[in-house]
Design a protein around this motif. Structure first.
Motif, PDB file in Angstrom:
ATOM      1  N   GLY A 216       0.827  -1.184   0.000  1.00 58.16           N
ATOM      2  CA  GLY A 216       0.000   0.000   0.000  1.00 58.16           C
ATOM      3  C   GLY A 216       0.873   1.249   0.000  1.00 58.16           C
ATOM      4  N   ARG A 217       0.556   2.186   0.880  1.00 60.32           N
ATOM      5  CA  ARG A 217       1.330   3.411   0.993  1.00 60.32           C
ATOM      6  C   ARG A 217       2.439   3.308   2.031  1.00 60.32           C
ATOM      7  NH1 ARG A 217      -3.400   8.101   0.896  1.00 60.32           N
ATOM      8  NH2 ARG A 217      -4.213   7.603  -1.185  1.00 60.32           N
ATOM      9  N   LEU A 218       2.601   2.154   2.640  1.00 56.81           N
ATOM     10  CA  LEU A 218       3.635   1.971   3.645  1.00 56.81           C
ATOM     11  C   LEU A 218       5.021   2.049   3.018  1.00 56.81           C
ATOM     12  CD1 LEU A 218       4.079   1.251   6.682  1.00 56.81           C
ATOM     13  CD2 LEU A 218       4.263  -1.130   5.929  1.00 56.81           C
ATOM     14  N   ILE A 219       5.857   2.910   3.566  1.00 59.47           N
ATOM     15  CA  ILE A 219       7.216   3.068   3.058  1.00 59.47           C
ATOM     16  C   ILE A 219       8.091   1.999   3.686  1.00 59.47           C
ATOM     17  CG2 ILE A 219       9.193   4.629   2.907  1.00 59.47           C
ATOM     18  CD1 ILE A 219       7.295   6.956   3.065  1.00 59.47           C
ATOM     19  N   PRO A 220       8.812   1.189   2.891  1.00 58.90           N
ATOM     20  CA  PRO A 220       9.672   0.136   3.478  1.00 58.90           C
ATOM     21  C   PRO A 220      10.772   0.736   4.333  1.00 58.90           C
ATOM     22  CG  PRO A 220      10.075   0.384   1.132  1.00 58.90           C
ATOM     23  CD  PRO A 220       8.867   1.209   1.430  1.00 58.90           C
ATOM     24  N   ILE A 221      11.256  -0.093   5.246  1.00 57.22           N
ATOM     25  CA  ILE A 221      12.200   0.407   6.234  1.00 57.22           C
ATOM     26  C   ILE A 221      13.530   0.804   5.598  1.00 57.22           C
ATOM     27  CG2 ILE A 221      13.303  -1.774   6.868  1.00 57.22           C
ATOM     28  CD1 ILE A 221      12.026   0.960   9.266  1.00 57.22           C
ATOM     29  N   TYR A 222      13.932   0.124   4.510  1.00 61.71           N
ATOM     30  CA  TYR A 222      15.205   0.477   3.882  1.00 61.71           C
ATOM     31  C   TYR A 222      15.132   1.852   3.236  1.00 61.71           C
ATOM     32  CZ  TYR A 222      13.047  -0.909  -0.561  1.00 61.71           C
ATOM     33  OH  TYR A 222      12.211  -1.018  -1.652  1.00 61.71           O
ATOM     34  N   THR A 326      -1.807   9.941   3.921  1.00 65.77           N
ATOM     35  CA  THR A 326      -0.796  10.670   3.158  1.00 65.77           C
ATOM     36  C   THR A 326      -0.246   9.768   2.060  1.00 65.77           C
ATOM     37  OG1 THR A 326       0.912   9.985   4.740  1.00 65.77           O
ATOM     38  CG2 THR A 326      -0.143  12.128   5.105  1.00 65.77           C
ATOM     39  N   GLY A 327       0.385  10.387   1.071  1.00 71.31           N
ATOM     40  CA  GLY A 327       0.957   9.629  -0.041  1.00 71.31           C
ATOM     41  C   GLY A 327       2.274  10.198  -0.507  1.00 71.31           C
ATOM     42  N   TYR A 328       3.204  10.411   0.420  1.00 73.46           N
ATOM     43  CA  TYR A 328       4.506  10.961   0.061  1.00 73.46           C
ATOM     44  C   TYR A 328       5.379   9.865  -0.550  1.00 73.46           C
ATOM     45  CZ  TYR A 328       2.780  14.260   3.574  1.00 73.46           C
ATOM     46  OH  TYR A 328       2.002  15.127   4.295  1.00 73.46           O
ATOM     47  N   SER A 329       6.199  10.273  -1.514  1.00 72.65           N
ATOM     48  CA  SER A 329       7.113   9.318  -2.151  1.00 72.65           C
ATOM     49  C   SER A 329       8.493   9.323  -1.506  1.00 72.65           C
ATOM     50  CB  SER A 329       7.251   9.638  -3.639  1.00 72.65           C
ATOM     51  OG  SER A 329       7.753  10.956  -3.838  1.00 72.65           O
ATOM     52  N   GLY A 330       8.785  10.320  -0.707  1.00 73.77           N
ATOM     53  CA  GLY A 330      10.082  10.403  -0.048  1.00 73.77           C
ATOM     54  C   GLY A 330      10.177  11.666   0.776  1.00 73.77           C
TER      55      GLY A 330
END
Length: 397
Positions: A216-222, A326-330
């Motif tokens: 989904g929108r979850l940002i991976p830990i790396y 939210t939907g941030y890419s970085g």
């Protein structure tokens, strides 16, 4: 001179009396008591290096230790409610009230206590302490299995300094997934979610670490490691610099105050003075670092909570809840989105809570110092004053 042995000694035109020649004065002169002059010692206080009493040094040392302990307890426990308020304001992109000053948070705190109870602002305190303890344990372990030093001084070499920063990077990277889990527990609303257990932060952190793919929108830990490590190390370096400069300035000011008094005191380098300067320099460096890096902290927290389906308290009213969508890419995209949609002050949401945190920290230290000083003054035994016997200058003849 030769030939003058038989002549009497004279002072001017008057013969010199025998009692005027010797160092000792007679007790009787022509049948009357002689009044002897008093021996008045000449003491120069500026030239005399009289150290302060040992009891005063001990009292100052214990007062300094008590203030340091109070600062440590305040930093880890007492200011946690302000951290909860600050983080809830930071991560809410749809908040209308920014709470840049403390006065706007007072009615919100009252409403939260009325609707959710007294412990609503203490959520996540267990996980926060566990993450801090884990950070210290990881640093200690890494320093033992590697040649990287855990502590550095002003005399450390450039190589040791670089190895120390490398140790900080590794420890921050290892603790990052658990920090993310602790952040969720700190901001989530208790009326819309289950209360987590004491050790759930380790379970949730391990799950977050194993989720390497996009979900989904979850940002991976790396993807969170580079900005989190950059934020942690940069803030740590800034804290070291401000702490060193502040400590140096305080030492120079103390030396200057001693010069104005006319002489140097042994208290210039005493343990109590060093403790007081160290305590104040640490507090100033923490405050300065939190203020300067507040916008970056807002960006980091929003990235960590994106896609976690966290529901937080709505601090616009203090009576409802709101989900985080939210939907941030970085990090760069998050920064630009906040500036464009919420304005520059969107990076400082909840800054009033930070002001309250600093005020509470300073108030606790000042109150602790005053209380300890008063208690030691009351409990200290009073010195016995011995009255000298009266001096009889004239005796009966």
């Amino acid at each position: 001179m030769a030939g003058l042995e038989g002549y009497d000694r004279h002072y001017g035109t008057r013969p010199i009396e025998p009692w005027e020649v010797g160092a000792a004065f007679p007790s009787k002169y022509h049948g009357r008591e002689v009044i002897r002059p008093l021996d008045v010692p000449v003491v120069h206080p500026l030239a005399e290096d009289s150290p302060p009493p040992e009891d005063d040094l001990t009292v100052k040392r214990y007062v300094g230790l008590g203030c340091g302990l109070a600062s440590l307890i305040t930093e880890n426990l007492l200011i946690h409610p302000f951290i909860v308020l600050r983080r809830q304001c930071q991560v809410n992109p749809s908040a209308v009230k920014y709470h840049l000053v403390p006065i706007t948070l007072v009615p919100i705190i009252i409403r939260l206590h009325q609707t959710q109870g007294l412990n609503t602002l203490w959520k996540g305190i267990g996980s926060t302490l566990l993450v801090r303890g884990l950070t210290l344990a990881v640093e200690d372990l890494v320093s033992k299995i590697t040649p990287w030093p855990k502590e550095i001084t002003c005399n450390s070499s450039l190589r040791s300094f670089g190895q120390h920063l490398l140790l900080k990077c590794v420890s921050i990277g290892i603790v990052t997934p658990f920090y993310s889990a602790s952040l969720v527990e700190t901001v989530q609303s208790e009326i819309a979610s289950e209360r987590p257990g004491i050790l759930d932060v380790f379970r949730d952190g391990a799950i977050r670490l194993l989720e390497v793919g996009n979900k989904g929108r979850l940002i991976p830990i790396y993807a969170l490691l580079p900005p989190t490590i950059a934020y942690g190390v940069t803030k740590y370096l800034f804290t070291l610099i401000v702490r060193g400069v502040t400590s140096r300035i305080m030492h120079v000011r103390h030396k200057h105050s001693q010069q104005l008094r006319g002489a140097y005191s042994r208290d210039l380098v005493s343990e109590s003075v060093v403790q007081d300067i160290e305590l104040h320099s640490i507090l100033v460096s923490m405050c300065a670092a939190d203020i300067i890096f507040y916008p970056l902290e807002t960006v980091i927290h929003r990235l960590h909570l994106q896609g976690t389906r966290t529901i937080i308290d709505n601090l616009d009213t203090g009576r409802s809840v709101t989900p985080l969508l939210t939907g941030y890419s970085g990090a760069i995209d998050c920064y630009r989105t906040i500036i464009s949609t919420e304005g520059p002050f969107g990076l400082y949401k909840g800054f009033g809570s930070l002001i309250l945190q600093f005020a509470a920290h300073v108030l606790v230290i000042r109150a602790t110092k005053w209380i300890l000083t008063e208690l030691t003054g009351v409990m200290r035994p009073k010195a016995k004053t011995i009255k000298p016997p009266p001096l009889n200058y004239y005796n009966d003849i």
